[in-house]
Write an enzyme that holds these catalytic residues in place. Structure first.
Site, short mmCIF file in Angstrom:
data_model
loop_
_atom_site.label_atom_id
_atom_site.label_comp_id
_atom_site.label_asym_id
_atom_site.label_seq_id
_atom_site.Cartn_x
_atom_site.Cartn_y
_atom_site.Cartn_z
N ARG A 97 0.51 -0.96 -13.43
CA ARG A 97 1.77 -0.27 -13.17
C ARG A 97 1.60 1.25 -13.15
O ARG A 97 2.49 1.96 -12.73
CB ARG A 97 2.79 -0.62 -14.27
CG ARG A 97 3.17 -2.06 -14.31
CD ARG A 97 3.83 -2.42 -15.63
NE ARG A 97 5.12 -1.80 -15.78
CZ ARG A 97 6.27 -2.41 -15.57
NH1 ARG A 97 6.28 -3.67 -15.19
NH2 ARG A 97 7.40 -1.79 -15.74
N GLU A 157 6.75 9.10 10.78
CA GLU A 157 6.41 8.36 9.56
C GLU A 157 6.26 6.86 9.87
O GLU A 157 5.35 6.20 9.36
CB GLU A 157 7.50 8.60 8.50
CG GLU A 157 7.38 7.78 7.22
CD GLU A 157 6.09 8.01 6.46
OE1 GLU A 157 5.32 8.94 6.76
OE2 GLU A 157 5.82 7.21 5.55
#
Ligand code: M6R
Length: 613
Positions: A27, A486
């Site tokens: 994480r 993008e």
């Protein structure tokens, strides 16, 4: 994002907690710590850095008995938000008596107020964290019953939390609670394991209870009793988890990228949290550390970044000019220091970087500093080099991004840039009413993103139709021009299909020569200013036999008629539309790459953080 593990049962808690933390390492975090209970006393160990460093300290300084004879404990990996990643700021945190220890995921929004009140009552704080205020508050409410104390304290707390709490006076039970930050309780045989995600639980048991918001549970070796914050019993189902450990790390998603795409509503809520002033119609961005007068005297903004962060700089350029009335420029960070940029102390250089470690963006910060400009960083990683060297800025609070392809960081960057432009605008000519309107638009962003995610299956079906082509074009105008770039970047980096993002009008200045039946064009035809002109450009593509994938506002049949395939967007203002539209393009890229069997989280030749020129 931070990780929590807790254990109560017949086995030695220490080793089990350390192995649980290792399962949560994916994480992302920057410090770690644990607290165990033995002989009615807490033993706490914390360290900046990795779980291995924590384990080394435990193995070097604790006796084997201390390790094996503690049967209850809590542990944490911290991803810094409030306060640098230091040993003092690492969790667990304790109350004033040192007898209650707490680990926490989330953000306590009113921590400053709680801390000031408790300090005035004589509490001494030892960290810069928001979490410590909750530990002290629970201590202040404690009258011999930890459950009562947690319930009482939670009534005074605003924000998000997943917590696990233990008290030296109550050796066989732990209290856990959830409000917006996940907590799962794994029910084992004579032992119970608590965690912030199932990855730390599935090695021990597959029988799990997921807490819901405002649930509080008393956890013992024999299971868990659930209540709400008013101490009224509640019932939750026991679910069986069939994921293996690696699927559990990804929360059941096939890839981190997909998980991060789906995390965006929450990530953006975290970016927005506590930052909108609905009274004044402005943003509260204390990390900028600029007075209203200083903001009013900024006469130019230069936005720098690389890759995806460069695309958000391009959108930010529009935001600053439209909302704050400040001339704005975008510079490729890699070029900045080689171009003799002309800067003055009234210029603000905004360095945008998810990692905060990109070499070229860092070099641009140093060049701007050398030339005496004001500098602000927009980073995700707290305490990163760019964040530190910029000295002021705004953190994204989007949580760690593990997939190499940047997703949630981009949409959080746009959200933060919009808030920054709002803030500067309100110190200049933007009216309160326009500020309030923009606050309302900003608040809608998470729900707009959720509406796009709900169309995942439709987008996947479109992606599968076009997964075999060799080239793609993306076109858009205005705020949607950088979004086209993008979208093309996302596709090329994970699917290895050649893709170009172009301003819709630029196509006929050259690239149109490449169009034919084999080259699809993704046309951003959202119902925002510029739509009609982009529709004409899409017609030009159709006339060259290119299949058009039309991204449209729902219900816009005219724009839909231009598409060989359509992706529908919820209606959004021109300023906000880049965010949900990008999410749709992320999903499109993801499903194309998946159909082609590409290694999505670690594409060839790419690194998550580019620390060389
Ligand atoms: O950490 P940064 O935002 O500074 O990284 C900049 C680029 O390297 C990064 O955005 C890159 O383009 C991503 N792979 C795009 O998905």
């Amino acid at each position: 994002m931070c990780g929590i593990v807790g254990y109560v049962g017949r086995r030695g808690a220490t080793d089990l907690l350390l192995s649980g933390l290792r399962r949560l390492e994916y994480r992302g975090y920057d410090s770690a710590g644990l607290a165990v209970l033995r002989d009615h006393a807490l033993r706490i160990e914390k360290t900046a850095g990795k779980v291995q460093a924590l384990a080394d300290r435990v193995f070097e300084t604790w006796s084997p008995k201390e390790r094996s004879e503690a049967h209850m404990g809590i542990a944490h990996t911290r991803w810094a938000t409030h306060g640098a990643p230091t040993q003092a700021n690492a969790h667990p945190h304790t109350d004033g008596s040192g007898e209650i220890a707490l680990v926490h995921n989330g953000i306590i929004e009113n921590y400053a107020e709680i801390r000031a009140r408790l300090e005035a009552e004589g509490h001494r704080f030892r960290s810069e964290t928001d979490t410590e205020s909750l530990a002290h508050l629970i201590g202040a409410c404690y009258e011999g019953d930890l459950l009562q104390a947690v319930c009482a304290a939670l009534k005074h707390v605003q924000g998000t939390l997943g917590i696990a709490v233990i008290s030296a006076r109550e050796p066989d039970r732990m209290v856990v609670a959830r409000r917006g930050s996940p907590v799962v309780i794994g029910l084992g045989d004579g032992e119970t394991i608590v965690a912030s995600d199932a990855a730390a639980v599935v090695a021990h048991t597959r029988q799990c209870v997921f807490l819901e918001d405002d649930d509080v549970a008393v956890v013992t070796a024999n299971g868990a009793e659930l209540r709400n914050v008013h101490n009224v019993p509640v019932a939750r189902e026991v679910s069986r988890i069939d994921w293996d450990a690696s699927a559990a790390e990804k929360g059941g998603f096939a890839h981190f990228m997909l998980k991060e795409i789906f995390e965006q509503p929450d990530a953006l809520r975290n970016s927005l949290r506590g930052r909108l002033d609905a009274g004044q119609g402005t943003a509260v961005l204390s990390g900028l550390n600029l007075s209203a007068r200083e903001m009013a005297s900024v006469d130019r903004v230069v936005l720098v970044g690389c890759g995806t962060s460069l695309h958000s700089a391009m959108v930010g350029d529009y935001y600053f000019e439209d909302l704050a009335d400040i001339p704005a420029d975008v510079e490729q960070a890699a070029e900045f220091r080689y171009r003799n940029p002309i800067l003055s102390p009234q210029n603000l250089v905004v360095a945008i970087s998810q990692s905060g470690e990109t070499a070229d963006t860092l070099a641009a910060v140093r060049e701007a500093k050398q030339k005496g400009a004001l500098i602000a960083g927009i980073c995700n990683v707290v305490g990163s080099t760019i964040a530190r060297e910029a000295g002021r800025g705004v953190y994204l609070h989007a949580g760690p991004e593990i997939g190499v392809a940047s997703t949630k960081a981009f949409t959080a960057q746009l959200t933060v840039l919009l808030m920054m432009a709002l803030k500067f605008g309100r110190c200049r000519r933007l009216s309160r009413q326009k500020g309030l309107d923009l606050c309302a638009e900003l608040e809608r962003i998470p729900e707009l993103v959720s509406a796009v995610l709900a169309r995942n299956d439709q987008i996947a079906a479109v992606a599968r139709r076009f997964a075999d082509v060799r080239d793609f074009f993306y076109i858009g105008r205005g705020y949607l021009y950088p979004v086209a770039m993008e979208g093309a970047l996302k596709l090329k980096e994970i699917s290895y299909i050649h893709a170009e993002g172009y301003h819709a009008a630029e196509l006929k200045h050259g690239p149109i020569a490449l169009l034919d039946r084999q080259v699809p064009v993704v046309a951003l035809l959202n119902d925002v200013p510029g739509r009609e002109k982009t529709m004409s450009n899409a017609q030009e593509c159709r006339a060259r036999h290119s299949p058009v994938i039309a991204v449209i506002t729902e219900g816009d049949h005219e724009a839909a008629a231009l598409g060989d395939a359509c992706i529908e967007m919820p209606r959004a203002s021109a300023r906000v539309a880049p965010i949900p539209t990008t999410v749709a393009l992320q999903l499109l890229a993801y499903h194309v790459a998946q159909a082609r069997g590409c290694p999505i989280d670690q594409p060839r030749n790419l690194a998550k953080s580019v620390t060389v020129e």
